[in-house]
Write an enzyme that holds these catalytic residues in place. Structure first.
Site, PDB file in Angstrom:
ATOM      1  N   ASP A   1       0.765  -1.244   0.000  1.00  0.00           N
ATOM      2  CA  ASP A   1       0.000   0.000   0.000  1.00  0.00           C
ATOM      3  C   ASP A   1       0.805   1.311   0.000  1.00  0.00           C
ATOM      4  O   ASP A   1       0.587   2.169  -0.830  1.00  0.00           O
ATOM      5  CB  ASP A   1      -0.945   0.025   1.210  1.00  0.00           C
ATOM      6  CG  ASP A   1      -1.782  -1.242   1.304  1.00  0.00           C
ATOM      7  OD1 ASP A   1      -1.538  -2.202   0.551  1.00  0.00           O
ATOM      8  OD2 ASP A   1      -2.701  -1.280   2.141  1.00  0.00           O
TER       9      ASP A   1
ATOM     10  N   GLU B   1       2.303  -9.445  11.277  1.00  0.00           N
ATOM     11  CA  GLU B   1       2.111  -8.923   9.918  1.00  0.00           C
ATOM     12  C   GLU B   1       3.454  -8.593   9.255  1.00  0.00           C
ATOM     13  O   GLU B   1       3.669  -8.914   8.090  1.00  0.00           O
ATOM     14  CB  GLU B   1       1.221  -7.675   9.991  1.00  0.00           C
ATOM     15  CG  GLU B   1       0.693  -7.208   8.642  1.00  0.00           C
ATOM     16  CD  GLU B   1      -0.213  -5.991   8.775  1.00  0.00           C
ATOM     17  OE1 GLU B   1      -0.299  -5.404   9.875  1.00  0.00           O
ATOM     18  OE2 GLU B   1      -0.830  -5.611   7.774  1.00  0.00           O
TER      19      GLU B   1
END
Ligand code: GLC
Length: 443
Positions: free
Chosen positions: A175, A409
């Site tokens: 992103d 993550e």
């Protein structure tokens, strides 16, 4: 490389990864992280299915069938599918404005896509049941795969350049990667639609994108919502239009897998071969001889986005570079301590941004931390070109990271400490794949 008997610690690691995947399960799919990401994400599901294929093929198939329920009649498979309706996650389903669109499916989804790992996951599942020819699941999914890939080429490469373009940084899966900074700066001062971000509830703000980036992300969604997510209008008017090296590398590898599925299923192969050969010429344009790296191409500005990130190395995974270029990517960059290799301030492979970039931030999202899906892709890429020892080192680092810090993550490359969301599904799934792999059967 058949590693033979699995050691006790490895068995325990597979067990705890499997437990995490069971806990994150929600009906037919797996949440990437139950708090931070409670819906179904596109490339997450494919990575998760690759891990599940090693321990529970039935569940892996359910995962992918559930994802395909979000496919649009245009062929697009969206980046988020909101099976259960709204949650604590933002953007909420209604923010996308997709519900009333003729092409949208019954379930609410986001309006754009994500890197197409799916065909690769389907091929892996087919291999584990003796090949696609013997696999009713591969036969059943093949038309959905073809229609998604046709959409990618038609909607995102209408001029036939050989490479597809993304219209939003989120489509890249990485992103807030710094490779998009210049393309986003060109948008100037923007006024996003009103919104309230919720991503900093479970994760420290210092590990998430900064406010200015979020405004740009929301601004672009607002623009595309106003265009009613119409493919032709989006391609013509999207202010952000980028041929992303990583996205196209994933696509290329997926189309190699699609080609082999087509052969085994006795389907036509000409169309897929055409995509692959056009892409090879496209990748040649992304290569920068001076630096020995691949860079994204900003279609709107007609210039390369010169930033050294993990995406620059991803054509290794595609298998689309010459031996000479692969050698330069590995020796000048991947093994260079100033850039990606351990040393000069980092301990583990692979920071997602070159350490000597001005944009490198070791704990902030896609600005530098290690993400295990990128490690996984590059392990495959290194093997593809015969860098087996380097691949083994990266595999060992990947496993060491989860032993040290759990399935999170992303990881700080300086010391391997945990960052981002806890209990992250693809970190668990891909470690299962790496622990249980057997190169003899691996594809
Ligand atoms: C983040 C990642 C994206 C991933 C999603 C769900 O947005 O950048 O790649 O798909 O989380 O895990």
């Amino acid at each position: 490389m058949n590693r033979g008997v699995v050691a006790e610690w490895q068995r325990q690691l597979v067990e705890s990864a499997s437990r995490l995947l069971a806990e994150n399960r929600s009906g037919g799919f797996t949440r990437p992280s139950s708090g931070q990401y409670p819906h179904q994400w596109n490339w997450d599901s494919a990575f998760i299915a690759i891990g599940l294929a090693r321990i529970d093929a039935g569940r892996a198939r359910d995962e992918l069938l559930t994802l395909v329920r979000g496919q649009w009649s245009s062929g697009m498979i969206p980046h988020i599918v909101y099976h259960g309706g709204a949650s604590s996650y933002f953007p909420s389903p209604d923010f996308w404005g997709t519900d009333e669109l003729a092409a949208a499916p019954a379930v609410t989804t986001s309006g754009f896509t994500q890197p197409p790992i799916l065909a690769t996951a389907v091929r892996k599942l087919a291999e584990s049941s003796g090949g696609a020819g013997q696999d009713p699941f591969a036969r059943a999914l093949f038309p959905a795969l073809m229609s998604w890939h046709r959409w990618l080429h038609a909607a995102r490469d209408p001029d036939g350049s050989g490479l597809v373009a993304i219209i939003h940084p989120w489509e890249s899966g990485t992103d807030n990667s710094p490779r998009f900074v210049t393309a986003l700066e060109r948008l100037g001062a923007v006024t996003p639609p009103p919104y309230l971000r919720k991503d900093q509830h479970f994760v420290a703000p210092a590990e998430r994108p900064v406010a200015g980036d979020y405004d740009l992300f929301m601004y672009l969604i607002g623009r595309y919502r106003d265009l009613a997510w119409d493919d032709a209008l989006l391609y013509r008017e999207a202010p952000f239009l980028v041929q992303d090296v990583l996205f196209n590398s994933v696509l290329y590898r997926a189309e190699r897998d699609l080609l082999s599925l087509a052969r085994e299923l006795g389907e036509e192969t000409g169309e897929i071969e055409g995509w692959l050969s056009a892409a090879r010429a496209g990748f040649d344009r992304l290569w920068d001889e001076a630096s020995g790296l691949y860079f994204d191409w900003d279609v709107r500005a007609a210039e390369p986005l010169v930033e050294n990130t993990c995406a620059s190395l991803s054509p290794l995974y595609a298998g689309v570079c010459t031996e000479g270029r692969a050698q330069r990517l590995v020796s000048e960059h991947l093994l260079n301590e100033e850039e990606y290799a351990p040393g000069a301030g980092s301990r583990y492979f692979l920071p997602t941004v070159s350490k000597n970039s001005l944009h490198f931030e070791p704990r902030r999202y896609w600005r530098g931390p290690i993400w295990l899906n990128i490690n996984w892709l590059l392990i495959k890429g290194l093997r593809e070109y015969g860098f087996t020892e380097e691949a083994e080192v990266m595999r060992n680092h990947t496993i060491e990271l989860v032993r040290r810090s759990g399935f999170v993550e992303y990881y700080d490359p300086r010391d391997g400490s945990p960052c981002g969301a806890a209990n992250f599904s693809w970190s668990a799934a891909l470690v299962i794949d790496l622990l249980l792999e057997d190169e003899v059967q691996d594809v």
